[in-house]
Design an enzyme around this catalytic site. Sequence first.
Site, mmCIF file in Angstrom:
data_model
loop_
_atom_site.group_PDB
_atom_site.id
_atom_site.type_symbol
_atom_site.label_atom_id
_atom_site.label_comp_id
_atom_site.label_asym_id
_atom_site.label_seq_id
_atom_site.Cartn_x
_atom_site.Cartn_y
_atom_site.Cartn_z
ATOM 1 N N ALA A 45 0.814 -1.216 0.000
ATOM 2 C CA ALA A 45 0.000 0.000 0.000
ATOM 3 C C ALA A 45 0.847 1.264 0.000
ATOM 4 O O ALA A 45 1.957 1.290 0.513
ATOM 5 C CB ALA A 45 -0.911 0.012 1.233
ATOM 6 N N CYS A 46 0.291 2.321 -0.598
ATOM 7 C CA CYS A 46 0.886 3.660 -0.492
ATOM 8 C C CYS A 46 -0.245 4.683 -0.522
ATOM 9 O O CYS A 46 -1.406 4.320 -0.702
ATOM 10 C CB CYS A 46 1.903 3.918 -1.592
ATOM 11 N N GLY A 47 0.089 5.952 -0.369
ATOM 12 C CA GLY A 47 -0.919 7.005 -0.261
ATOM 13 C C GLY A 47 -1.915 7.007 -1.406
ATOM 14 O O GLY A 47 -3.121 6.969 -1.213
ATOM 15 N N VAL B 233 -3.524 3.313 0.957
ATOM 16 C CA VAL B 233 -3.377 3.068 2.384
ATOM 17 C C VAL B 233 -4.722 3.221 3.114
ATOM 18 O O VAL B 233 -4.989 2.539 4.100
ATOM 19 C CB VAL B 233 -2.247 3.957 2.972
#
Lengths: 163, 93
Positions: B7-9, B42
Amino acid sequence: MENTITSIFDMNIKPEYLFIHLDAVDNMDAIKQMAVNLAKQGVVKNSFIPAVLERERIFSTGLQFDETGIAIPHTDTQHINSSAISIAILKKPVTFQAMGMPDSKVNVEIIFMLAIKTAHGHIKFLQTLMNQLQNKVILHNLINSTSKKLLINNFKSLFNKEN
Amino acid sequence: MKKILVACGAGVCTSTAVLNKLKSILDDRGFKGKYELSQCKVAEVPAKSSGYDLCIATTTVSEVKCPFIMGIPFLTGRGLDDVIKKILKELEK
């Protein structure tokens, strides 16, 4: 200067997207100047400007490498017209919050603003970029580019080996 | 089959970079075919993570419902060996 647009794994780059010795009072000022320019160039929609600033507040993008720091501000695909990268070498470093580490700060000398139109796309570009920036000499050379022409040539050379 | 969530922003940039580096490392270590990678924002981690064996993110996450490992070293190379050790430990469980 070659004013032609170059595409590296479908990410566009051209001299108009580059800044040599960008004068910014802080990280948000630097991001804003780069975002306004990308909007002016038609790469992103005007909505990109507040979106990328807000994204940076929530999910900061400073990355500490061995000898220096970089930042990779970016935001959602809906604000993008065409995939591109904008690079700014800063006149003097600005402080970014470190990505994923709210208590750490990074002294950033060069900013890579990513305009990504396809979610999960540009895999090869992103992978190569992040791998190459881990090389101290390569990153040092990029930061010390004294003209847009040199910067674009140095940047392109990151991807030569992988082509 | 181990399920890994990356996950990332925005779910478009750094998670993509992490995912591919992770894939090549795991395949090199003989894990090919023994894991499954998924990518998300996220903000989706609280809802999605319960179905996974491991979550790796480039931001801090709250309410993660599976083992969590910070993925920044995949981007910078600093401390990557330690992170890989932790991941392999989770996969060998």
